[in-house]
Write an enzyme that holds these catalytic residues in place. Structure first.
Site, PDB file in Angstrom:
ATOM      1  NE  ARG A   7      -3.383   2.070   3.153  1.00  0.00           N
ATOM      2  CZ  ARG A   7      -4.509   2.623   2.690  1.00  0.00           C
ATOM      3  NH1 ARG A   7      -5.109   2.108   1.633  1.00  0.00           N
ATOM      4  NH2 ARG A   7      -5.043   3.675   3.269  1.00  0.00           N
ATOM      5  CG  HIS A  43      -5.441   8.359   3.796  1.00  0.00           C
ATOM      6  ND1 HIS A  43      -4.177   8.620   3.308  1.00  0.00           N
ATOM      7  CD2 HIS A  43      -5.347   7.150   4.421  1.00  0.00           C
ATOM      8  CE1 HIS A  43      -3.367   7.623   3.629  1.00  0.00           C
ATOM      9  NE2 HIS A  43      -4.054   6.726   4.286  1.00  0.00           N
ATOM     10  CE1 TYR A  48       2.031   5.480   2.445  1.00  0.00           C
ATOM     11  CE2 TYR A  48       0.113   6.920   2.482  1.00  0.00           C
ATOM     12  CZ  TYR A  48       0.718   5.716   2.789  1.00  0.00           C
ATOM     13  OH  TYR A  48       0.013   4.766   3.458  1.00  0.00           O
TER      14      TYR A  48
END
Length: 292
Positions: A239, A262, A271
């Site tokens: 992921r 999210h 990220y």
């Protein structure tokens, strides 16, 4: 009160079974400690001093600060619930500050590693095709392990090449399916129909039962151990790789946020750090003035 709290997070908050189990285990842990150390079986009456003693015992037992914080968070949620239903007036953990934790750096798989894994699963039997689809779905959609496990046949729209994912808090999102994944999916559905029929859960074990978390981990570890030397090999790392690779290729943060399911950009922004590291690496390798 604990049973009422478990009902609340199960039926009203709709937490996953894994989360519910973790909350109950954490609260029971404090209850057991409270009974042994303070002869206190009614934890709604526990003081912060008693909770603090429990925290000290957890740290002394060798648990990481991150794990201890999670346990405290479970207990804090319980006390917030008791406040909500007016069983207590003051939450004994209201002024508690979380223990400091080192920033965890998630190292994603490289694109080469993931492609090698997918191309390396070339068997034509049911288990091989299922395993290939499992990896392709995780990487091409970025879905969570629990979301994959709970997919059913109605989640798939072959004609539109989309998949409907039921995320946290029962929030649905639609994710496009790559053509390569669609081909693997069609092959899998054919084999599954021959073996077990096409009803119920989409992804099943070799016996036709619903997938379980340990099996998903085992599949990931089996194939990625052959292609990657990274210490952690899990569905979450895939992921993480999905999000990082999209950002590296220029996808905007809002789009990645929607694909991951999210609720806020803050969760997705973790990220961007990996992407920045990647950009620095490319920059240092390519710029004429860099010390390669």
């Amino acid at each position: 009160m604990i049973d009422k709290f478990i009902d609340y997070i199960s039926y009203e908050k709709k937490y996953s079974s894994h989360t519910i189990e973790a909350y109950k285990k954490d609260i029971d842990s404090f209850l057991g400690f409270s009974i042994v150390e303070f002869d206190q079986a009614v934890i709604s009456e526990s003081s912060y001093g008693e909770i603090r003693s429990w925290i000290v015992s957890l740290v002394s037992s060798g648990l990481s600060n991150r794990t201890v914080n999670r346990k405290i968070s479970s207990l804090n949620s319980f006390y917030k619930f008791l406040q909500r239903i007016e069983e207590i007036k003051i939450n004994p953990l209201a002024g508690h500050k979380a223990l400091k934790v080192a920033k965890r750096i998630q190292v994603p798989f490289s694109e080469k590693e993931i492609v090698s894994v997918i191309e390396g699963i070339d068997g034509e039997d049911f288990a091989s095709v299922r395993d290939k689809l499992l990896v392709e779905l995780l990487y091409s959609t970025g879905m969570r392990r629990e979301e994959l496990i709970n997919l059913n046949h109605s989640s798939i729209n072959i004609n539109n090449a989309t998949i409907k994912v039921l995320g946290k808090r029962n929030k649905e999102r639609i994710i496009p399916l790559l053509q390569s994944v669609k081909k693997t999916l069609q092959k899998y559905l054919l084999l599954k129909e021959i073996e077990f029929g096409c009803n119920g859960y989409l992804m099943v074990s070799n016996k036709g039962n619903k997938l379980y978390g340990t099996l998903v981990y085992r599949v990931i570890k089996l194939y990625f151990s052959k292609e990657s030397t990274k210490v952690k090999k899990s569905p979450h790392v895939i992921r993480h790789s999905f999000a990082t690779h999209l950002l590296n290729e220029g996808a905007d943060l809002n789009s990645v946020k929607e694909l991951l399911g999210h609720s806020s950009l803050a969760s997705t922004q973790i990220y961007t750090h990996t992407s920045l590291d990647y950009l620095k690496e490319v920059y240092n390798q390519a710029h004429p003035r860099s010390e390669k």
